[in-house]
Enzyme design. Sequence first.
Site, PDB file in Angstrom:
ATOM      1  N   ASP A  55       0.889  -1.074  -0.042  1.00  0.00           N
ATOM      2  CA  ASP A  55      -0.092   0.049   0.165  1.00  0.00           C
ATOM      3  C   ASP A  55       0.927   1.214  -0.300  1.00  0.00           C
ATOM      4  O   ASP A  55       1.391   1.469   0.953  1.00  0.00           O
ATOM      5  CB  ASP A  55      -0.683  -0.181   1.707  1.00  0.00           C
ATOM      6  CG  ASP A  55      -1.985   1.152   0.993  1.00  0.00           C
ATOM      7  OD1 ASP A  55      -1.534   2.507   0.124  1.00  0.00           O
ATOM      8  OD2 ASP A  55      -2.871   1.418   2.314  1.00  0.00           O
ATOM      9  N   SER A 134       0.296  10.968 -16.444  1.00  0.00           N
ATOM     10  CA  SER A 134      -0.866  11.320 -17.605  1.00  0.00           C
ATOM     11  C   SER A 134      -0.749  12.644 -18.566  1.00  0.00           C
ATOM     12  O   SER A 134      -0.389  13.380 -17.236  1.00  0.00           O
ATOM     13  CB  SER A 134      -2.112  11.536 -16.812  1.00  0.00           C
ATOM     14  OG  SER A 134      -3.757  11.572 -17.291  1.00  0.00           O
ATOM     15  N   TYR A 147      -7.220  15.212  -9.620  1.00  0.00           N
ATOM     16  CA  TYR A 147      -6.460  13.975 -10.527  1.00  0.00           C
ATOM     17  C   TYR A 147      -5.354  14.958 -11.370  1.00  0.00           C
ATOM     18  O   TYR A 147      -4.315  14.703 -11.291  1.00  0.00           O
ATOM     19  CB  TYR A 147      -7.255  13.480 -11.665  1.00  0.00           C
ATOM     20  CG  TYR A 147      -6.954  11.986 -11.982  1.00  0.00           C
ATOM     21  CD1 TYR A 147      -5.684  11.138 -11.619  1.00  0.00           C
ATOM     22  CD2 TYR A 147      -6.861  12.267 -13.770  1.00  0.00           C
ATOM     23  CE1 TYR A 147      -5.140  10.701 -12.250  1.00  0.00           C
ATOM     24  CE2 TYR A 147      -5.875  11.415 -14.484  1.00  0.00           C
ATOM     25  CZ  TYR A 147      -5.397  10.633 -12.724  1.00  0.00           C
ATOM     26  OH  TYR A 147      -4.517   9.732 -13.851  1.00  0.00           O
ATOM     27  N   LYS A 151      -1.097  14.550 -11.289  1.00  0.00           N
ATOM     28  CA  LYS A 151      -0.047  14.044 -11.900  1.00  0.00           C
ATOM     29  C   LYS A 151       0.560  15.268 -12.419  1.00  0.00           C
ATOM     30  O   LYS A 151       1.490  15.188 -12.890  1.00  0.00           O
ATOM     31  CB  LYS A 151      -1.541  13.596 -13.451  1.00  0.00           C
ATOM     32  CG  LYS A 151      -1.932  12.676 -12.537  1.00  0.00           C
ATOM     33  CD  LYS A 151      -0.900  11.568 -12.826  1.00  0.00           C
ATOM     34  CE  LYS A 151      -1.722   9.914 -12.330  1.00  0.00           C
ATOM     35  NZ  LYS A 151      -0.270   8.803 -12.426  1.00  0.00           N
TER      36      LYS A 151
END
Length: 273
Positions: A55, A134, A147, A151
């Site tokens: 994790d 991304s 998000y 990134k």
Amino acid sequence: MMSPPTILVTGASSGLGKAIAERLAAGGARVVGTSRHAATDGPIAASGLTMAQLDICDDVSVASLKNRLQEAGALPATIVLNAGFGISGAIEETPVDAARAQFDTNLLGAHRVVQAFLPSLRARGGGRLIVIGSLAGRIALPFQGFYSASKAALAAYAAALRIELRPFGIDVTLVEPGDHRTGFPDRRQPPADRHHSPYEPQQSRVLAAMIASEQAGASPESLADAVVHLTHTRGRHAGFAKASAFERLFLLLHRVLPAGPFQLLVRRAYGLD
Ligand SMILES: NC(=O)c1ccc[n+]([C@@H]2O[C@H](COP(=O)([O-])OP(=O)(O)OC[C@H]3O[C@@H](n4cnc5c(N)ncnc54)[C@H](OP(=O)(O)O)[C@@H]3O)[C@@H](O)[C@H]2O)c1
């Protein structure tokens, strides 16, 4: 017989990480793929793919994996920092805890792994970090603002790290995929109460368009092939976008247009005007 150097792939239980780990293992590499749900003990195979628990948001889990690999003589020479997830929703309506969790996985999760394994990479005289960013880190996506921000932060992190690690022979490559067909949209955490949001119906329209585009994206194997190729490349490589022709056109327009006109295109692309 000596084992080949280990390649560690985080987030190898599904999607891009699974394809990368399986393709590397099929090519003869010794691969450790990770998942939060894999076994915490057991042997690390001398070749092929072994799944191991990790994790990336848990310091103890990261330290346990490092110790396990050290004891098995399987400390990695190459690490693919792939594990990540997305949240969606209007920035205004995103709880701080959700935003924090996004950064804790996508940015700080990668950092925990890097911090744990850099001493051993330095000690072996070099290595390679492959960071899966991304295109959303280059082109900010509406209703995926956190998000995109996570990134973009990861891209800045990778660029700075690359400069710092050059004297140690450790290369850092940022791979920025466009849409690929994985379970990523199903695992994306949606806004809590979208039906009462002032951002409706635009929010739902944009998210539906994004899911349609992700489902029509490239295969995970095509991204895996690009990463496998990278691991076989001797020279240094700052990074590349793994994008469709349409996404490459958007990247080009992003480079040449001022922010205002470019954002007009983004609004049009998502039917927001
Ligand atoms: N699919 C796309 O279109 C696309 C585009 C650009 C970038 N990306 C990036 O590519 C990476 C992989 O995405 P994907 O599409 O393959 O998604 P996915 O199928 O949902 O896979 C995500 C992987 O990350 C792991 N993961 C999530 N949180 C974790 C945590 N806290 N600790 C350890 N592992 C964790 C998951 O493992 P467990 O749940 O088993 O622990 C899973 O193996 C992500 O960083 C994503 O942002 C994807």
